[in-house]
Design a protein around this motif. Structure first.
Motif, PDB file in Angstrom:
ATOM      1  N   ALA A 157       0.833  -1.202   0.000  1.00 29.15           N
ATOM      2  CA  ALA A 157       0.000   0.000   0.000  1.00 29.15           C
ATOM      3  C   ALA A 157       0.867   1.251   0.000  1.00 29.15           C
ATOM      4  N   VAL A 158       0.298   2.332  -0.499  1.00 38.20           N
ATOM      5  CA  VAL A 158       0.931   3.648  -0.455  1.00 38.20           C
ATOM      6  C   VAL A 158       0.135   4.527   0.489  1.00 38.20           C
ATOM      7  N   LEU A 159       0.816   5.212   1.407  1.00 32.80           N
ATOM      8  CA  LEU A 159       0.183   6.152   2.321  1.00 32.80           C
ATOM      9  C   LEU A 159       0.485   7.559   1.838  1.00 32.80           C
ATOM     10  N   ALA A 160      -0.564   8.314   1.491  1.00 38.35           N
ATOM     11  CA  ALA A 160      -0.421   9.700   1.060  1.00 38.35           C
ATOM     12  C   ALA A 160      -1.519  10.513   1.720  1.00 38.35           C
ATOM     13  N   GLY A 161      -1.133  11.483   2.532  1.00 38.01           N
ATOM     14  CA  GLY A 161      -2.125  12.228   3.301  1.00 38.01           C
ATOM     15  C   GLY A 161      -2.786  11.311   4.308  1.00 38.01           C
ATOM     16  N   ASN A 162      -4.132  11.314   4.318  1.00 42.47           N
ATOM     17  CA  ASN A 162      -4.885  10.480   5.245  1.00 42.47           C
ATOM     18  C   ASN A 162      -5.400   9.202   4.595  1.00 42.47           C
ATOM     19  N   SER A 163      -4.919   8.883   3.402  1.00 44.53           N
ATOM     20  CA  SER A 163      -5.459   7.749   2.666  1.00 44.53           C
ATOM     21  C   SER A 163      -4.395   6.707   2.351  1.00 44.53           C
ATOM     22  N   LEU A 164      -4.867   5.463   2.274  1.00 46.85           N
ATOM     23  CA  LEU A 164      -4.064   4.344   1.788  1.00 46.85           C
ATOM     24  C   LEU A 164      -4.544   3.981   0.391  1.00 46.85           C
ATOM     25  N   TYR A 165      -3.590   3.562  -0.459  1.00 46.23           N
ATOM     26  CA  TYR A 165      -3.919   3.236  -1.843  1.00 46.23           C
ATOM     27  C   TYR A 165      -3.331   1.883  -2.220  1.00 46.23           C
ATOM     28  N   TRP A 166      -4.119   1.116  -2.999  1.00 48.18           N
ATOM     29  CA  TRP A 166      -3.652  -0.138  -3.575  1.00 48.18           C
ATOM     30  C   TRP A 166      -3.968  -0.147  -5.067  1.00 48.18           C
ATOM     31  N   LEU A 167      -3.082  -0.714  -5.848  1.00 44.87           N
ATOM     32  CA  LEU A 167      -3.326  -0.877  -7.271  1.00 44.87           C
ATOM     33  C   LEU A 167      -4.031  -2.206  -7.506  1.00 44.87           C
ATOM     34  N   LEU A 168      -5.160  -2.165  -8.203  1.00 48.11           N
ATOM     35  CA  LEU A 168      -5.918  -3.355  -8.554  1.00 48.11           C
ATOM     36  C   LEU A 168      -5.790  -3.577 -10.052  1.00 48.11           C
ATOM     37  N   VAL A 169      -5.471  -4.783 -10.451  1.00 51.56           N
ATOM     38  CA  VAL A 169      -5.226  -5.021 -11.869  1.00 51.56           C
ATOM     39  C   VAL A 169      -6.058  -6.189 -12.380  1.00 51.56           C
TER      40      VAL A 169
ATOM     41  N   ILE B 144      -7.189   2.174  -9.032  1.00 50.84           N
ATOM     42  CA  ILE B 144      -6.557   2.337  -7.726  1.00 50.84           C
ATOM     43  C   ILE B 144      -7.648   2.398  -6.673  1.00 50.84           C
ATOM     44  N   LEU B 145      -7.501   1.602  -5.649  1.00 60.77           N
ATOM     45  CA  LEU B 145      -8.453   1.590  -4.537  1.00 60.77           C
ATOM     46  C   LEU B 145      -7.941   2.528  -3.456  1.00 60.77           C
ATOM     47  N   GLU B 146      -8.771   3.481  -3.041  1.00 62.98           N
ATOM     48  CA  GLU B 146      -8.414   4.448  -1.999  1.00 62.98           C
ATOM     49  C   GLU B 146      -9.239   4.187  -0.744  1.00 62.98           C
ATOM     50  N   PHE B 147      -8.560   4.129   0.403  1.00 59.48           N
ATOM     51  CA  PHE B 147      -9.251   4.032   1.689  1.00 59.48           C
ATOM     52  C   PHE B 147      -8.889   5.241   2.521  1.00 59.48           C
ATOM     53  N   ASP B 148      -9.882   6.089   2.809  1.00 56.14           N
ATOM     54  CA  ASP B 148      -9.691   7.286   3.614  1.00 56.14           C
ATOM     55  C   ASP B 148      -9.763   6.903   5.083  1.00 56.14           C
ATOM     56  N   MET B 149      -8.659   7.048   5.798  1.00 64.52           N
ATOM     57  CA  MET B 149      -8.607   6.627   7.195  1.00 64.52           C
ATOM     58  C   MET B 149      -9.491   7.482   8.091  1.00 64.52           C
ATOM     59  N   GLU B 150      -9.729   8.745   7.732  1.00 60.80           N
ATOM     60  CA  GLU B 150     -10.548   9.629   8.562  1.00 60.80           C
ATOM     61  C   GLU B 150     -12.034   9.337   8.398  1.00 60.80           C
TER      62      GLU B 150
ATOM     63  N   SER C  64     -13.915   5.406   4.423  1.00 57.19           N
ATOM     64  CA  SER C  64     -14.661   5.198   3.187  1.00 57.19           C
ATOM     65  C   SER C  64     -13.730   4.746   2.074  1.00 57.19           C
ATOM     66  N   LEU C  65     -14.285   4.035   1.095  1.00 54.04           N
ATOM     67  CA  LEU C  65     -13.544   3.531  -0.042  1.00 54.04           C
ATOM     68  C   LEU C  65     -13.953   4.268  -1.314  1.00 54.04           C
ATOM     69  N   ALA C  66     -13.008   4.409  -2.229  1.00 50.25           N
ATOM     70  CA  ALA C  66     -13.286   5.023  -3.529  1.00 50.25           C
ATOM     71  C   ALA C  66     -12.365   4.389  -4.561  1.00 50.25           C
ATOM     72  N   LEU C  67     -12.753   4.470  -5.831  1.00 48.82           N
ATOM     73  CA  LEU C  67     -11.958   3.960  -6.942  1.00 48.82           C
ATOM     74  C   LEU C  67     -11.449   5.108  -7.787  1.00 48.82           C
ATOM     75  N   ILE C  68     -10.189   5.034  -8.197  1.00 50.05           N
ATOM     76  CA  ILE C  68      -9.545   6.082  -8.983  1.00 50.05           C
ATOM     77  C   ILE C  68      -9.061   5.484 -10.296  1.00 50.05           C
ATOM     78  N   GLN C  69      -9.427   6.109 -11.394  1.00 51.11           N
ATOM     79  CA  GLN C  69      -8.983   5.641 -12.702  1.00 51.11           C
ATOM     80  C   GLN C  69      -7.559   6.116 -12.968  1.00 51.11           C
ATOM     81  N   VAL C  70      -6.796   5.305 -13.667  1.00 51.65           N
ATOM     82  CA  VAL C  70      -5.439   5.684 -14.060  1.00 51.65           C
ATOM     83  C   VAL C  70      -5.505   6.283 -15.464  1.00 51.65           C
ATOM     84  N   PRO C  71      -4.503   7.058 -15.872  1.00 51.13           N
ATOM     85  CA  PRO C  71      -4.495   7.617 -17.231  1.00 51.13           C
ATOM     86  C   PRO C  71      -4.626   6.523 -18.287  1.00 51.13           C
ATOM     87  N   VAL C  72      -5.545   6.725 -19.227  1.00 50.97           N
ATOM     88  CA  VAL C  72      -5.876   5.695 -20.207  1.00 50.97           C
ATOM     89  C   VAL C  72      -4.670   5.292 -21.042  1.00 50.97           C
TER      90      VAL C  72
END
Length: 306
Positions: A152-164, A170-176, A179-187
């Motif tokens: 995982a990558v820790l940036a700010g208050n969130s952890l990130y994992w790459l899903l392939v 990219i899966l984002e988990f906001d520690m505060e 909550s979970l969110a999905l982030i698209q990578v550049p096409v």
């Protein structure tokens, strides 16, 4: 700064990468586990390991400096919902309190047709797991979405994992907000079946990407404009010629790991491992890696006795 390695014989050991007096003692920080295990990552001076006892239902948090160990059973409801998927996770420790740490475990199930990612957080202060958090995954089925084995990558208050899989997100988990969110990578990074290499903490903070081209490494950053709209922007491009040990070619080269706090990249080239400081591009050869199966940067403050 050091490198955690797992040798084929089953030991976990730490290899110092800095010079005295800032280095921990060579050969003094190691762990022998009798059962099969998978190290997941290191952060804040702690190592997170999944143990193969009882179908991957136990994790270990190890402090190599103090030799302290904590064995923790995964929550039954986590295994019930995501028990057919692969598990990844992260460990974090509060500043100034060695006994206050959290473990975050993440899993993507293999249910059809709607697959979900699940996250659960353990607190050492309470000794219990929190509520299960989940999010729906994209409609395009991902093949073994759970994680790439990349930590995982820790940036700010969130952890990130790459899903392939058929697509990469990219899966984002906001520690505060928990909550979970999905982030698209550049096409364009996915064109021609090219794999996305690494997510990382961007220069200056925030989420970043390290993307390999035929002749360079590109460092990308996720920006937010005044309207709250997210976009990916290219920061720096590092030509292979800037790293002489690569001989301007990527043959027999692979990225092993990235160190968040020190902004360092570890590269295997041929039979050797090199450490590259991404800010200055200074590098040094660390070791030959004939029998090492796993590398992970270990970053901690070590104080030698007087």
């Amino acid at each position: 700064l050091g490198v955690l390695d797992k040798v084929l014989g089953g030991d976990l050991s730490l290899v110092p990468t800095v010079e005295a007096p800032n280095r921990f003692p060579a050969g003094g920080l190691s762990l022998r586990l009798d059962d099969f295990f998978v190290p997941i990552g290191c952060r804040h001076g702690l190592v997170l390991v999944f143990l193969s006892l009882d179908s991957w239902r136990e994790i270990l948090v190890w402090d190599p400096i103090t030799a302290e160990q904590h064995r923790i059973l995964l929550p039954p409801r986590f295994m019930t919902h995501g028990g057919k998927g692969m598990i990844n996770g992260a460990v974090l420790r509060a500043a100034g309190d060695d006994d206050d740490f959290q473990v975050v475990v993440v899993m993507a199930d293999k249910g059809r047709p709607q697959r979900r990612a699940f996250v659960c957080v353990y607190s050492s202060k309470t000794g219990v797991w929190g509520e299960l958090v989940s999010t729906l995954l994209p409609s395009m089925a991902l093949t073994d979405v759970a994680c790439t084995g990349m930590p995982a990558v820790l940036a700010g208050n969130s952890l990130y994992w790459l899903l392939v899989g058929k697509i990469s997100v990219i899966l984002e988990f906001d520690m505060e907000t928990q909550s979970l969110a999905l982030i698209q990578v550049p096409v364009h990074m996915l064109e021609g079946g090219r794999p996305l290499n690494w997510i990382m903490r961007a220069e200056g903070g925030g989420l970043g990407l390290l993307f390999e081209t035929d002749f360079s490494f590109q460092l990308w950053k996720r920006n937010t404009d005044s309207n709250g709209v997210f976009s990916w922007v290219l920061g720096r491009t590092i030509g292979l010629e800037k790293l002489p040990f690569l001989n301007s070619e990527k043959k027999d080269m692979s990225i092993l790991a990235l160190a968040e706090e020190n902004n360092v990249m570890f590269i295997r080239k041929g039979g050797a491992v090199f450490m590259v400081h991404l800010d200055s591009l200074q590098f040094k050869k660390l070791l030959e890696d004939d029998n090492v199966a796993y590398y992970e940067p270990f970053e901690s403050v070590y104080t030698a006795g007087i």
